[in-house]
Scaffold this motif. Sequence first.
Motif, PDB file in Angstrom:
ATOM      1  N   ASP A  64      -9.154  61.600  16.008  1.00 18.70           N
ATOM      2  CA  ASP A  64      -9.394  60.215  15.623  1.00 18.70           C
ATOM      3  C   ASP A  64      -8.192  59.327  15.923  1.00 18.70           C
ATOM      4  O   ASP A  64      -8.346  58.170  16.324  1.00 18.70           O
ATOM      5  CB  ASP A  64      -9.738  60.137  14.134  1.00 18.70           C
ATOM      6  N   MET A  65      -6.996  59.848  15.715  1.00 22.16           N
ATOM      7  CA  MET A  65      -5.794  59.056  16.005  1.00 22.16           C
ATOM      8  C   MET A  65      -5.728  58.689  17.483  1.00 22.16           C
ATOM      9  O   MET A  65      -5.422  57.554  17.849  1.00 22.16           O
ATOM     10  CB  MET A  65      -4.539  59.835  15.599  1.00 22.16           C
ATOM     11  N   VAL A  66      -6.012  59.651  18.337  1.00 21.68           N
ATOM     12  CA  VAL A  66      -5.974  59.380  19.778  1.00 21.68           C
ATOM     13  C   VAL A  66      -7.019  58.339  20.148  1.00 21.68           C
ATOM     14  O   VAL A  66      -6.760  57.424  20.933  1.00 21.68           O
ATOM     15  CB  VAL A  66      -6.192  60.685  20.571  1.00 21.68           C
ATOM     16  N   ARG A  67      -8.208  58.454  19.570  1.00 19.40           N
ATOM     17  CA  ARG A  67      -9.269  57.504  19.893  1.00 19.40           C
ATOM     18  C   ARG A  67      -8.993  56.117  19.335  1.00 19.40           C
ATOM     19  O   ARG A  67      -9.639  55.149  19.707  1.00 19.40           O
ATOM     20  CB  ARG A  67     -10.604  58.042  19.374  1.00 19.40           C
ATOM     21  N   ILE A  74      -3.167  53.375   9.888  1.00 20.14           N
ATOM     22  CA  ILE A  74      -3.905  54.519   9.343  1.00 20.14           C
ATOM     23  C   ILE A  74      -4.471  54.177   7.972  1.00 20.14           C
ATOM     24  O   ILE A  74      -5.637  54.443   7.676  1.00 20.14           O
ATOM     25  CB  ILE A  74      -2.990  55.753   9.253  1.00 20.14           C
ATOM     26  N   ALA A  75      -3.658  53.556   7.112  1.00 22.46           N
ATOM     27  CA  ALA A  75      -4.098  53.226   5.759  1.00 22.46           C
ATOM     28  C   ALA A  75      -5.246  52.230   5.768  1.00 22.46           C
ATOM     29  O   ALA A  75      -6.124  52.272   4.898  1.00 22.46           O
ATOM     30  CB  ALA A  75      -2.923  52.674   4.952  1.00 22.46           C
ATOM     31  N   ALA A  76      -5.256  51.322   6.755  1.00 24.63           N
ATOM     32  CA  ALA A  76      -6.282  50.276   6.798  1.00 24.63           C
ATOM     33  C   ALA A  76      -7.599  50.769   7.367  1.00 24.63           C
ATOM     34  O   ALA A  76      -8.620  50.094   7.239  1.00 24.63           O
ATOM     35  CB  ALA A  76      -5.777  49.090   7.620  1.00 24.63           C
ATOM     36  N   ASP A  77      -7.585  51.915   8.016  1.00 23.32           N
ATOM     37  CA  ASP A  77      -8.795  52.436   8.650  1.00 23.32           C
ATOM     38  C   ASP A  77      -9.451  53.455   7.717  1.00 23.32           C
ATOM     39  O   ASP A  77      -8.865  54.487   7.411  1.00 23.32           O
ATOM     40  CB  ASP A  77      -8.422  53.102   9.979  1.00 23.32           C
ATOM     41  N   PRO A  78     -10.683  53.184   7.236  1.00 24.53           N
ATOM     42  CA  PRO A  78     -11.310  54.100   6.271  1.00 24.53           C
ATOM     43  C   PRO A  78     -11.433  55.529   6.780  1.00 24.53           C
ATOM     44  O   PRO A  78     -11.202  56.477   6.025  1.00 24.53           O
ATOM     45  CB  PRO A  78     -12.689  53.474   6.041  1.00 24.53           C
ATOM     46  N   ALA A  79     -11.811  55.699   8.047  1.00 23.33           N
ATOM     47  CA  ALA A  79     -11.988  57.050   8.574  1.00 23.33           C
ATOM     48  C   ALA A  79     -10.646  57.781   8.663  1.00 23.33           C
ATOM     49  O   ALA A  79     -10.534  58.954   8.294  1.00 23.33           O
ATOM     50  CB  ALA A  79     -12.659  57.008   9.941  1.00 23.33           C
ATOM     51  N   LEU A  80      -9.605  57.091   9.166  1.00 26.88           N
ATOM     52  CA  LEU A  80      -8.293  57.724   9.295  1.00 26.88           C
ATOM     53  C   LEU A  80      -7.670  58.005   7.932  1.00 26.88           C
ATOM     54  O   LEU A  80      -7.060  59.068   7.728  1.00 26.88           O
ATOM     55  CB  LEU A  80      -7.359  56.842  10.124  1.00 26.88           C
ATOM     56  N   SER A  81      -7.793  57.061   6.997  1.00 24.54           N
ATOM     57  CA  SER A  81      -7.193  57.283   5.684  1.00 24.54           C
ATOM     58  C   SER A  81      -7.908  58.409   4.944  1.00 24.54           C
ATOM     59  O   SER A  81      -7.262  59.240   4.295  1.00 24.54           O
ATOM     60  CB  SER A  81      -7.215  55.998   4.853  1.00 24.54           C
ATOM     61  N   ALA A  82      -9.233  58.471   5.066  1.00 24.12           N
ATOM     62  CA  ALA A  82      -9.965  59.573   4.437  1.00 24.12           C
ATOM     63  C   ALA A  82      -9.579  60.898   5.084  1.00 24.12           C
ATOM     64  O   ALA A  82      -9.406  61.920   4.393  1.00 24.12           O
ATOM     65  CB  ALA A  82     -11.471  59.343   4.557  1.00 24.12           C
ATOM     66  N   GLY A  83      -9.434  60.911   6.407  1.00 26.60           N
ATOM     67  CA  GLY A  83      -9.020  62.119   7.107  1.00 26.60           C
ATOM     68  C   GLY A  83      -7.625  62.559   6.712  1.00 26.60           C
ATOM     69  O   GLY A  83      -7.348  63.760   6.583  1.00 26.60           O
ATOM     70  N   THR A  84      -6.728  61.586   6.519  1.00 25.66           N
ATOM     71  CA  THR A  84      -5.371  61.914   6.092  1.00 25.66           C
ATOM     72  C   THR A  84      -5.374  62.548   4.710  1.00 25.66           C
ATOM     73  O   THR A  84      -4.655  63.521   4.457  1.00 25.66           O
ATOM     74  CB  THR A  84      -4.494  60.649   6.096  1.00 25.66           C
ATOM     75  N   ARG A  85      -6.190  62.006   3.811  1.00 28.50           N
ATOM     76  CA  ARG A  85      -6.271  62.597   2.463  1.00 28.50           C
ATOM     77  C   ARG A  85      -6.831  64.019   2.524  1.00 28.50           C
ATOM     78  O   ARG A  85      -6.339  64.919   1.828  1.00 28.50           O
ATOM     79  CB  ARG A  85      -7.125  61.709   1.562  1.00 28.50           C
ATOM     80  N   ARG A  86      -7.842  64.233   3.377  1.00 29.55           N
ATOM     81  CA  ARG A  86      -8.378  65.602   3.514  1.00 29.55           C
ATOM     82  C   ARG A  86      -7.320  66.535   4.082  1.00 29.55           C
ATOM     83  O   ARG A  86      -7.201  67.703   3.668  1.00 29.55           O
ATOM     84  CB  ARG A  86      -9.606  65.587   4.431  1.00 29.55           C
ATOM     85  N   THR A  87      -6.526  66.041   5.033  1.00 27.88           N
ATOM     86  CA  THR A  87      -5.482  66.862   5.634  1.00 27.88           C
ATOM     87  C   THR A  87      -4.400  67.215   4.625  1.00 27.88           C
ATOM     88  O   THR A  87      -3.873  68.334   4.617  1.00 27.88           O
ATOM     89  CB  THR A  87      -4.864  66.140   6.844  1.00 27.88           C
ATOM     90  N   ASN A  88      -4.044  66.266   3.756  1.00 26.90           N
ATOM     91  CA  ASN A  88      -3.063  66.555   2.712  1.00 26.90           C
ATOM     92  C   ASN A  88      -3.509  67.746   1.872  1.00 26.90           C
ATOM     93  O   ASN A  88      -2.731  68.666   1.606  1.00 26.90           O
ATOM     94  CB  ASN A  88      -2.881  65.333   1.810  1.00 26.90           C
ATOM     95  N   ARG A  89      -4.769  67.729   1.455  1.00 24.80           N
ATOM     96  CA  ARG A  89      -5.283  68.828   0.645  1.00 24.80           C
ATOM     97  C   ARG A  89      -5.350  70.121   1.448  1.00 24.80           C
ATOM     98  O   ARG A  89      -5.028  71.196   0.942  1.00 24.80           O
ATOM     99  CB  ARG A  89      -6.670  68.472   0.101  1.00 24.80           C
ATOM    100  N   SER A  90      -5.770  69.995   2.699  1.00 28.09           N
ATOM    101  CA  SER A  90      -5.885  71.173   3.547  1.00 28.09           C
ATOM    102  C   SER A  90      -4.530  71.845   3.730  1.00 28.09           C
ATOM    103  O   SER A  90      -4.403  73.068   3.597  1.00 28.09           O
ATOM    104  CB  SER A  90      -6.471  70.778   4.909  1.00 28.09           C
TER     105      SER A  90
END
Length: 405
Positions: free
Chosen positions: A92-95, A45-61
């Motif tokens: 995204d995780m599933v894909r 997750i950390a190495a994937d820009p889309a997943l890591s950005a999504g994780t950061r957005r989810t943290n805030r959400s």
Amino acid sequence: MSWQPPSPRVRELIRRGAEIALTPSPDWIAELDAATLAGEARRQIAADPALSAGTRRTNRSNLLFWAASNVRAPGEPVPANDTEAPLAVARDMVRRGLDESALDAYRVGESVAVRMWTQIACTLTTDPEELRELLDVSLRSIAAFVDDTVGAISARMRAERDELTRGTHAERRETVTLLLEGAPITQQRAESRLGYRLRPAHTAAIVWTESPDADLSRLDRAADALAEAAGEPRPLSVIASASTRWLWVHGRPDADRTRAALDHLPDVRAAVGSTAAGVDGFRRSHLDALTTQQMLTRLTSPSRLAFHHEVELVALLTADPERADRFITRTLGKLETAPPELTGTVRVFIEEQCNATRAADRLFTHRNTLLRRLARADQLLPRPLAQHTIEVGTALKVLQWRGRP
């Protein structure tokens, strides 16, 4: 879970604390992001820009969702956060082929959030009984909220997985995965399923966006533009996630045409791999594109387009960021923080094979001006430029990809 409403006084304390949590400090957010992206279990997750950005957005959400609920109804149960941010990450995780074990990040985030909330709670009252009741109610609320949110996301992941296992997209994604993993699928069989020839030379690319509000149709337009820049009428495109496309084209995209196309597609980024033939080339080019994408993310580079041949050395050097930082500091000394006109002059001089006349022409400056700048750079460098030209050029390249002129 039984839910005993808190006393009016504690309800007011929770409301005040939730108002504070609605504007978390940057340090808290940074700690939350770092924790949820750290560790071997979350490396992909950390190495994937889309997943890591999504994780950061989810943290805030998640943080703002819980806090806002407790401003409106302090101490009341908070429903699962089934808004777009966490559900997009689930898709995204599933894909990416990840399962529900990836949701461990939510548990890590919960422990950080609990510590943050406890610090807030301790500023709200000095009465031990009030603090005990406040923490008892609010910590049970956080735990139930995370449980319910993880449950909702798990259900979404199962539904998404069911959808992806049907139809032509699933077949393409499965075939591409087999090729990338080196599984025993024949070239003829793979070409038939993909509608794409594997024998000729081809170039892989990754097109993605990290913006939560981006128009995702721009990803498809960017993929089309890359194919057009390579003169490819029938590219192979795979939806890797809602915000990422994997692409293969025969030949090699023209860099100038690709950059011109991306200029009209805000928020879209592209990483282009090497060019090679056959199944091995199909696999190697994608891995090179992935390395390029990861390097851009690791360096927080503002560049929206990078070709593997441009960054291969920088990617190798910065694989360990701490060692890269030490190398740059040792190599450049005071030149590392010099004005851009100085570092830029040295970099161009080295790129022009230390030819002062060509470098001056490229910089649109007088040759004597360039020589004065080089002399000033020599004063700032730990060793004269002539003694370690390659090292200085490499260090300056890293700074350039980090956004330094």
